[in-house]
Design a protein around this motif. Structure first.
Motif, PDB file in Angstrom:
ATOM      1  N   VAL A 105       1.249  -1.091   0.099  1.00 42.19           N
ATOM      2  CA  VAL A 105       0.177  -0.231   0.080  1.00 42.19           C
ATOM      3  C   VAL A 105       0.592   0.917   0.516  1.00 42.19           C
ATOM      4  O   VAL A 105       0.484   1.811  -0.590  1.00 42.19           O
ATOM      5  N   MET A 106       2.335   0.968   1.091  1.00 43.09           N
ATOM      6  CA  MET A 106       2.787   2.166   1.074  1.00 43.09           C
ATOM      7  C   MET A 106       4.037   2.464   0.984  1.00 43.09           C
ATOM      8  O   MET A 106       4.208   1.216   1.745  1.00 43.09           O
ATOM      9  N   GLN A 107       5.092   2.936   0.495  1.00 39.88           N
ATOM     10  CA  GLN A 107       6.532   2.907   1.059  1.00 39.88           C
ATOM     11  C   GLN A 107       7.027   3.707   1.076  1.00 39.88           C
ATOM     12  O   GLN A 107       7.185   5.203   0.339  1.00 39.88           O
ATOM     13  N   ILE A 108       8.597   3.780   2.357  1.00 37.84           N
ATOM     14  CA  ILE A 108       8.848   5.003   2.721  1.00 37.84           C
ATOM     15  C   ILE A 108       9.802   4.132   2.056  1.00 37.84           C
ATOM     16  O   ILE A 108      11.283   3.692   2.328  1.00 37.84           O
ATOM     17  N   ILE A 154       4.041  10.106  10.879  1.00 33.81           N
ATOM     18  CA  ILE A 154       2.641  10.002   9.625  1.00 33.81           C
ATOM     19  C   ILE A 154       2.049   9.664  10.925  1.00 33.81           C
ATOM     20  O   ILE A 154       2.247   8.312  11.844  1.00 33.81           O
ATOM     21  N   LEU A 205      -4.011   7.835   9.849  1.00 35.32           N
ATOM     22  CA  LEU A 205      -3.950   6.658   8.933  1.00 35.32           C
ATOM     23  C   LEU A 205      -4.670   4.953   9.245  1.00 35.32           C
ATOM     24  O   LEU A 205      -3.749   5.224  10.173  1.00 35.32           O
ATOM     25  N   ILE A 238      -4.346   1.988   7.022  1.00 33.52           N
ATOM     26  CA  ILE A 238      -3.447   1.290   5.949  1.00 33.52           C
ATOM     27  C   ILE A 238      -3.680  -0.341   6.142  1.00 33.52           C
ATOM     28  O   ILE A 238      -3.823  -1.689   6.883  1.00 33.52           O
ATOM     29  N   GLY A 297      -3.412  -4.158   1.752  1.00 34.48           N
ATOM     30  CA  GLY A 297      -2.128  -4.469   1.143  1.00 34.48           C
ATOM     31  C   GLY A 297      -2.203  -6.193   1.108  1.00 34.48           C
ATOM     32  O   GLY A 297      -2.424  -6.838   1.645  1.00 34.48           O
ATOM     33  N   LEU A 301       2.828  -1.227   4.954  1.00 42.40           N
ATOM     34  CA  LEU A 301       3.854  -0.805   4.317  1.00 42.40           C
ATOM     35  C   LEU A 301       4.959  -0.840   4.508  1.00 42.40           C
ATOM     36  O   LEU A 301       5.389  -1.995   5.238  1.00 42.40           O
ATOM     37  N   ASN A 352       8.960   0.199   4.267  1.00 43.02           N
ATOM     38  CA  ASN A 352       9.514   1.514   5.211  1.00 43.02           C
ATOM     39  C   ASN A 352      11.239   1.282   5.136  1.00 43.02           C
ATOM     40  O   ASN A 352      12.201   0.354   5.321  1.00 43.02           O
TER      41      ASN A 352
END
Length: 86
Positions: A1-4, A13, A16, A18, A21, A31, A33
């Protein structure tokens, strides 16, 4: 869903959800990281994330050299095909 992918930046952050995924043969369905700075996650909800066929860290995976701080966050219904469901 999200990548840093921050190189040396400090990131926060907050607040939120999440969810849901899915990733195959990899890590961090919710996520991922890769940050080399400080990452702080405040009051996040990780729910229903799943790694399939050999992936690790369904909700959250930390591969960076920086620090990862998780505060007041919830983890529910995350499933890993290998290790680290949360």
């Amino acid at each position: 869903v999200m990548q840093i992918n921050a190189n040396t930046a400090n990131i926060t952050i907050s607040g939120l959800t999440i969810a849901n995924g899915r990733i195959t043969n990899s890590t961090g369905a919710g996520l991922q990281n890769f940050s080399n700075g400080a990452v702080t996650l405040n009051n996040l909800a990780f729910t229903g994330n799943q790694t399939i066929a050999g992936g690790d860290g369904a909700a959250l995976n930390h591969n960076g050299t920086g620090t990862l701080n998780v505060n007041g966050s919830t983890f529910s219904g995350n499933v890993s095909a290998s290790v680290g469901g949360a």
